[in-house]
Scaffold this motif. Structure first.
Motif: not given
Length: 134
Positions: A40, A45, A65, A81, A97-101, A104
């Motif tokens: 991603t 998002r 995420c 996580d 869902m957001y802020d994916f490493s 991920c």
């Protein structure tokens, strides 16, 4: 709003770890569909919808995420996580869902097959339904 994180039993030794997912045991519904998200892009998002009936369990099998969950009255933001923990997402719950490493891999187990008619893709419609009766 009550959020349920399912602790999944982890088995392992010096060779590594294993988590088994079993319907009606540690997954509280029959599993009819499994999918996963990976690679991603930064700043993207995902989700941005609710389901009328579908229930899901989300597991970050690798990386992490963030989830924003909204029942129409309350919003909760949480970090997923731990590959030995599943997030139960009940029906009629807006999710983002957001802020994916970068690494991920987010796996989702669903209690039914894909059905476009089950989606609520407009937040305004979701919010109106949440306050006007489901």
């Amino acid at each position: 709003m009550q959020i349920k994180l399912i602790q999944l039993q982890k088995h392992g030794d010096e060779r590594g770890s294993l988590v088994a997912l079993e319907e009606e045991k540690n997954i509280p519904f029959p599993i009819k569909r499994v999918y996963y998200l990976f690679k991603t892009q930064d700043g993207v998002r995902r989700g941005l919808h609710a389901h009328k009936k579908l229930k899901q369990v989300a597991i970050a099998v690798r990386g992490s995420c963030r989830f924003l969950l909204d029942d129409g009255d309350e919003k909760i933001d949480l970090l997923l996580d731990n590959p030995a923990q599943g997030l139960l997402i009940e029906s009629f719950m807006w999710r983002e869902m957001y802020d994916f490493s970068d690494d991920c891999v987010l796996m989702v187990l669903a209690d039914d097959y894909y059905d476009e008619g089950d989606y609520i893709r407009s937040y305004e419609e979701f919010h109106a339904l949440a306050h006007g009766g489901k």
